[in-house]
Structure formats: C-alpha cells, structure tokens
Design an enzyme around this catalytic site. Structure first.
Site, mmCIF file in Angstrom:
data_model
loop_
_atom_site.group_PDB
_atom_site.id
_atom_site.type_symbol
_atom_site.label_atom_id
_atom_site.label_comp_id
_atom_site.label_asym_id
_atom_site.label_seq_id
_atom_site.Cartn_x
_atom_site.Cartn_y
_atom_site.Cartn_z
ATOM 1 N N LYS A 1 9.393 -0.533 14.018
ATOM 2 C CA LYS A 1 10.005 -0.242 12.708
ATOM 3 C C LYS A 1 11.117 0.791 12.879
ATOM 4 O O LYS A 1 12.205 0.649 12.308
ATOM 5 C CB LYS A 1 8.948 0.331 11.748
ATOM 6 C CG LYS A 1 7.925 -0.662 11.249
ATOM 7 C CD LYS A 1 7.028 0.023 10.216
ATOM 8 C CE LYS A 1 5.813 -0.784 9.871
ATOM 9 N NZ LYS A 1 4.856 -0.079 9.022
ATOM 10 N N GLU B 1 10.543 -4.859 4.386
ATOM 11 C CA GLU B 1 10.601 -6.265 3.996
ATOM 12 C C GLU B 1 10.239 -6.427 2.515
ATOM 13 O O GLU B 1 10.913 -7.142 1.760
ATOM 14 C CB GLU B 1 9.618 -7.104 4.829
ATOM 15 C CG GLU B 1 9.941 -7.211 6.300
ATOM 16 C CD GLU B 1 9.359 -6.065 7.120
ATOM 17 O OE1 GLU B 1 9.074 -4.979 6.552
ATOM 18 O OE2 GLU B 1 9.194 -6.243 8.340
ATOM 19 N N GLU C 1 -4.732 -6.336 14.819
ATOM 20 C CA GLU C 1 -4.202 -5.041 14.368
ATOM 21 C C GLU C 1 -5.309 -3.988 14.409
ATOM 22 O O GLU C 1 -5.055 -2.819 14.662
ATOM 23 C CB GLU C 1 -3.611 -5.152 12.949
ATOM 24 C CG GLU C 1 -2.810 -3.929 12.545
ATOM 25 C CD GLU C 1 -1.925 -4.150 11.319
ATOM 26 O OE1 GLU C 1 -0.755 -4.521 11.473
ATOM 27 O OE2 GLU C 1 -2.424 -3.945 10.200
ATOM 28 N N HIS D 1 -5.166 -32.086 18.209
ATOM 29 C CA HIS D 1 -4.067 -32.943 18.662
ATOM 30 C C HIS D 1 -2.895 -32.110 19.161
ATOM 31 O O HIS D 1 -1.784 -32.612 19.302
ATOM 32 C CB HIS D 1 -3.634 -33.869 17.528
ATOM 33 C CG HIS D 1 -4.741 -34.795 17.120
ATOM 34 N ND1 HIS D 1 -4.999 -35.978 17.793
ATOM 35 C CD2 HIS D 1 -5.681 -34.673 16.173
ATOM 36 C CE1 HIS D 1 -6.052 -36.559 17.233
ATOM 37 N NE2 HIS D 1 -6.493 -35.799 16.258
ATOM 38 N N GLY E 1 -4.920 -1.669 4.937
ATOM 39 C CA GLY E 1 -4.121 -2.825 4.521
ATOM 40 C C GLY E 1 -4.815 -4.143 4.788
ATOM 41 O O GLY E 1 -4.921 -5.013 3.919
ATOM 42 N N ARG E 2 -5.335 -4.321 5.995
ATOM 43 C CA ARG E 2 -5.940 -5.612 6.354
ATOM 44 C C ARG E 2 -7.349 -5.775 5.794
ATOM 45 O O ARG E 2 -7.991 -6.788 6.018
ATOM 46 C CB ARG E 2 -5.918 -5.794 7.874
ATOM 47 C CG ARG E 2 -6.512 -4.645 8.652
ATOM 48 C CD ARG E 2 -6.031 -4.642 10.090
ATOM 49 N NE ARG E 2 -6.462 -3.456 10.830
ATOM 50 C CZ ARG E 2 -5.803 -2.313 10.866
ATOM 51 N NH1 ARG E 2 -4.685 -2.170 10.189
ATOM 52 N NH2 ARG E 2 -6.261 -1.293 11.576
ATOM 53 N N LYS F 1 0.842 -1.202 0.000
ATOM 54 C CA LYS F 1 0.000 0.000 0.000
ATOM 55 C C LYS F 1 0.878 1.254 0.000
ATOM 56 O O LYS F 1 0.683 2.157 -0.786
ATOM 57 C CB LYS F 1 -0.922 -0.025 1.219
ATOM 58 C CG LYS F 1 -1.826 1.190 1.304
ATOM 59 C CD LYS F 1 -2.787 1.100 2.468
ATOM 60 C CE LYS F 1 -3.497 2.432 2.650
ATOM 61 N NZ LYS F 1 -4.406 2.446 3.790
HETATM 62 O O1 F6P Z 1 3.267 -2.777 9.641
HETATM 63 C C1 F6P Z 1 1.903 -3.007 9.548
HETATM 64 C C2 F6P Z 1 1.404 -2.750 8.173
HETATM 65 O O2 F6P Z 1 1.367 -1.385 7.933
HETATM 66 C C3 F6P Z 1 0.049 -3.381 7.940
HETATM 67 O O3 F6P Z 1 -0.983 -2.624 8.421
HETATM 68 C C4 F6P Z 1 0.071 -3.557 6.459
HETATM 69 O O4 F6P Z 1 -0.909 -4.449 6.046
HETATM 70 C C5 F6P Z 1 1.468 -4.063 6.262
HETATM 71 O O5 F6P Z 1 2.238 -3.348 7.197
HETATM 72 C C6 F6P Z 1 2.029 -3.892 4.892
HETATM 73 O O6 F6P Z 1 2.049 -2.554 4.498
HETATM 74 P P1 F6P Z 1 2.235 -2.144 3.003
HETATM 75 O O7 F6P Z 1 1.121 -2.723 2.228
HETATM 76 O O8 F6P Z 1 2.218 -0.650 2.989
HETATM 77 O O9 F6P Z 1 3.550 -2.694 2.528
#
Ligand code: F6P
Length: 532
Positions: free
Chosen positions: A500, A205, A343, A374, A257-258, A199
């Site tokens: 972060k 990452e 979240e 289990h 995002g979620r 987003k």
């Molecule tokens: O660090 C949390 C977050 O911002 C989530 O809310 C989001 O879904 C995820 O990181 C990934 O963010 P992005 O889509 O901006 O890479």
C-alpha cells in the site's frame, strides 16, 4: 510454544501408510474421525493419518494450549497482541442479551442495538417506507468494499439469494472503473442505495469507488434527500460522516475485517435477504460457537479440521489445499477462505516475534465442483505434489432431487484420490478394451493414479442460512486453532501494508511523469513503459 517432537515422530512413522489400509486397522475409523454438529457432518477418515497419528495430533492441540486460548478468545482478551485488540466476532452472533466483554468493556448491549437498528432500517427499505430522494422505493443496492468488507457478504448473497430478488444486490471491490461500470449498468440512481463498507474508511480502492458512486448519484438526483442513497458501514464513523455518509452503521475494532460478515458489514445482505434470514445465519454460527467451546477436542469440528491441515502441511510437507464446494451457490467460498486463512495465518514470526521454523498457512485455492475437475484436478490426481482436497457437499441443491446428484461427483473424486489405480490395473483395462500388449505397455503408466491422496468431506443436507452460518464459523475457528498451534497471531495483517505504501510512492512518480531516481531498474523500466 508448541512441542512438535511427538508429532514429527508420528508423521515420519505414518509417511508411507496407505489411507485405504487404515479402515481395516481401525474398524471405528469413520466414527472416530467423523463429527456431526450444527447441521454439518465432517468426515476426516480419508486423511492420511493412522489412528496413532490422529491421536498424536490431538495431543499436539492439547499441548499447544488450544483450550486455554479458546477461553481467552471468548473472554475478550487482547489476543491480537500486535494491535492490542480483543477478537470477538462470536459476540456479534450471540443470542440477544448475552454478556460478552472486550478488554473489560461490556459489548453485547451495543451489538444488540446495532442488530436492531439494521433490522429496522432493512425492514423500512424492503417495505418501501424508506424511500430515495424522489420518493421512489429502493430496488437495488451497490455494495462497495474490498477484502473482508466484500468477500463475506458476497458469499452470503450468492449462497442465499433468491433467483429473482425483489431488491438486487451488486458488489464493487476493484478500483478498476470497469467493476463500478458493470455494477451500475441498468441501475437508476432514483431507486439505488449505495452502501460503502470499510472498517477503517481509509482504504484507497473503496474510497475511490465511493467517490465514483457519489458522483453517479449526484448526476442523477436532486440535492435534497440525496444523502438517503449513501450509507456508511465502518468502525470509524467520524471518517464516514466526513466523507459524506449522513447515516452510518458501526462496528468495533475487535471485529477483524475477515471476521466481519456477522456485523453491519452485511447490511446490504440484511436488506436484500431480509433480517430474518440474517438472524438465522447468525444462529447457525452461534451453534458452531457453542460446539467449539464445549465439545472435547477429539470431537471438536474446527479442531479436527485444523489438525488435518497441520498434519498435511507440517507433518507431510503438503503446502497447498484445494477447496471444492459442490454447490454452485457456494462458488465464492474458495475466495472467502483465501482471505480468511491466508491473511490470518500467512505469517513468518511467532507471537513473540521469533522466526517460525515450520510451515504455516498453505496456499488455498479452489473452484466449485464440478468445474475444478475439468481444470486443475488433473494435477491433484496425477501431479507429483500431493494437494489435499476438501469437498463441501450439499445433499440437496435443488428442490427436486436430480437423478445424478452433484454430490456423486464429490464422492467419486474422494474415492479416486484415495484408491488411485495401479499400473497393472491400468494395463489390464487397456487390454480388456482391445489394446494390444505393446499399446497397453505404452499407455499404462500414463493411466496410473498413485492414490493415497487425502481429502475431507464436509456435508450438509441443504444450504440454509443456518448451515451457511455454521460453515463459515467452522472455518473461522479452524483458522484460529491453527494459529494457536503454529503460535502466530492470526488477527493482524501487516503483510498488506508495504505494498500500500509503495503504491502511493508509485502514484507520485506517475503524477511526476517518470520514475524517481531511487526506483529499482526493473520497476523504473515498467513504469516508463506503462506511462507510454
Ligand atoms: O488490506 C487488507 C485489509 O486491511 C483487509 O484486512 C480488510 O479486510 C480490507 O483491507 C479492507 O479494509 P477496510 O474494511 O478497512 O476498507
């Protein structure tokens, strides 16, 4: 702010009520606490509330202003007040030609255009008319993203993928290079499409993984046409273009995002499953939206599911919930719900910034049935803490109905949790199986189940694109209702920021070869050890 007085009194009254006794006390209980909508059936009659407790929860929802908040959500108002944003994921799955408005701006035409663009691109990739740099059709997609840019599409792919897909789809989220290495194993750059989903297009990452994928493509492809292998999905298209994505699919900042799996975030799934499957999933979610907007609170599935959780967390002090999908295809649902719920509602201040005085989101965890049985179900049955359970049950998980359907285990678990087994029953069973009295006495308490442990069943006949869409939308609206009742903002996530920032500072120390003076002794010690 929500008035909890009546709720607290009802919870205190119901604290010792036995679930199993409530069916005789209220012969309509199963019908009263059941809802059927959008291909799903919910049974909340095994929750630990009396009829009065249930009615009090409905009053709580009314007094908390759930109906008015729902109108603000669907009206595109700035309900995410800390970020000044509307929250309008329902607009993404609405019937084409709808008229959604975010903060006064019409958005449906743009949503429809992106949907059409995705469908056209997906069709071209699937048919082979859109090829890679060397003219070969795409056979695999590597989807790079994390959190909301990963979990939703992963659930969708696992749930709906054919056993032998014509286009394979692999996901990379972890910054650990092992994740990327596993995803790329066996793939040929000439036939691989990389879809980078972020987003913000700033997530460390995802950008690190995207760089690695870019290098992998560069090593295996000529420069001309290489950009056809590298697609960006983002709410910040300028950043994606600057990063090297010649082609981007966009969504807006009013998509959290979620809550983003209904947007271009699912482009990889649209390609790998086909646009028709994606549209059917959107239609299932839209059916749940219609239900959420129009059903009275006492027959409103997301509202009842939310109230059961609030009753457990705030009324009965049960700060965890386990989710067990009885369908292997739904194995990632617990992970998806962890982000969606924790979240969204893992918050410690109200919307006005004052500290909450009650529990908010419980710890959510789970595994597919019967695997969880289990593993950790021992604690759910006999541990001293009560952990409410949620069984997501698919009636037909195979084309040929097996003789012992998977769902029979879900029913047995719900029953066992509710009924339990007294020490007298355990002792009698031991005696009947040949134990002598001393042995029966010794073992009976170990084989006792307290029972009276609540569970919810969510049932669908088959896992289809439509029922999957309805299920995920059900959980989204449930999460929203809880946020309204708890009077928190479900749509920001400041809690992920501090880590972060500190991770960046630690990387500076790594580059410097040792801990900086301001690092606390524990972290400094760990850093020194890890640097070796
Ligand atoms: O660090 C949390 C977050 O911002 C989530 O809310 C989001 O879904 C995820 O990181 C990934 O963010 P992005 O889509 O901006 O890479």
């Amino acid at each position: 702010m929500t008035d909890w007085t009546a709720f607290e009194a009802a919870a205190a009254r119901d604290a010792d009520a036995r679930i199993v006794d409530q069916f005789a006390a209220d012969p309509d209980r199963v019908a009263r606490m059941g809802v059927e909508t959008a291909g799903l059936y919910l049974d909340l009659s095994k929750q630990a509330w009396t009829r009065e407790g249930f009615e009090t929860c409905l009053d709580l929802a009314r007094s908390a202003g759930v109906e008015a908040a729902r109108t603000r959500l669907f009206g595109g108002e700035a309900i995410n007040a800390t970020e000044g944003r509307a929250v309008l994921h329902p607009a993404l799955r609405a019937t084409k030609g709808s008229n959604y408005i975010a903060l006064g701006e019409p958005v449906s035409a743009e949503v429809d255009a992106v949907r059409a663009d995705m469908a056209a691109y997906a069709t071209a990739v699937r048919s082979g008319s859109e090829t890679g740099a060397t003219g070969k059709p795409f056979k695999a997609i590597v989807h790079i993203g994390i959190g909301g840019s990963d979990l939703g599409p992963r659930v969708v792919w696992d749930a709906l993928r054919p056993l032998e897909p014509s286009i394979d789809l692999r996901f990379v989220a972890n910054i650990d290079p092992r994740d990327m290495a596993e995803a790329l194993t066996g793939l040929d750059p000439e036939t691989t499409l990389v879809v980078v989903v972020s987003k913000t297009f700033t997530t460390q990452e995802t950008l690190a993984n995207a760089e690695a994928a870019k290098a992998w493509l560069a090593a295996g492809l000529p420069e001309a046409g290489r950009d056809k292998h590298f697609i960006g999905v983002t709410a910040a298209p300028d950043k994606a273009v600057a990063f090297g994505c010649a082609r981007t699919f966009a969504f807006r900042d009013w998509v959290g995002g979620r809550y983003s799996l209904w947007s271009a975030v699912s482009l990889s799934c649209v390609i790998a499953l086909g646009p028709d499957v994606f549209e059917a999933m959107l239609a299932g979610a839209a059916a749940m939206d219609d239900h959420f907007v129009s059903a009275p609170l006492e027959k409103n599935a997301p509202v009842l599911l939310a109230l059961a959780q609030i009753w457990n967390v705030d009324g009965l002090n049960r700060p965890a919930r386990t989710v067990a999908p009885y369908a292997h295809a739904l194995r990632r649902l617990p992970a998806f719900l962890q982000q969606l719920e924790m979240e969204s509602n893992g918050k410690r201040v109200h919307r006005d910034g004052s500290a909450v005085t009650r529990q908010t989101c419980p710890v959510v965890f789970g595994e597919p049935g019967t695997n969880g049985q289990h593993a950790f179900f021992q604690q759910i049955h006999q541990g001293p803490q009560v952990v409410p359970a949620e069984f997501v049950i698919v009636a037909k998980t195979h084309e040929d109905a097996p003789e012992s359907p998977l769902w029979s285990n879900a029913l047995a678990q719900g029953q066992a949790l509710m009924l339990g087994k007294t020490t007298e029953q355990a002792r009698a069973e031991l005696l009947a199986s040949g134990a002598d009295a001393a042995e029966a006495d010794r073992l009976a308490t170990h084989k006792t189940f307290p029972g009276n442990r609540p569970s919810t069943a969510i049932v669908m006949e088959r896992l289809t694109p439509e029922t999957l869409g309805a299920l995920l939308a059900l959980y989204e609206h449930k999460t929203f209702v809880e946020g309204v009742v708890w009077d928190i903002n479900s749509f920001d996530q400041w809690g992920v920021e501090l880590g972060k920032v500190l991770a960046k500072a630690i990387l500076k120390d790594v580059a410097a070869g040792g801990p900086s003076a301001e690092l606390d002794p524990s972290t400094a010690g760990l850093l020194t050890r890890l640097l070796g």
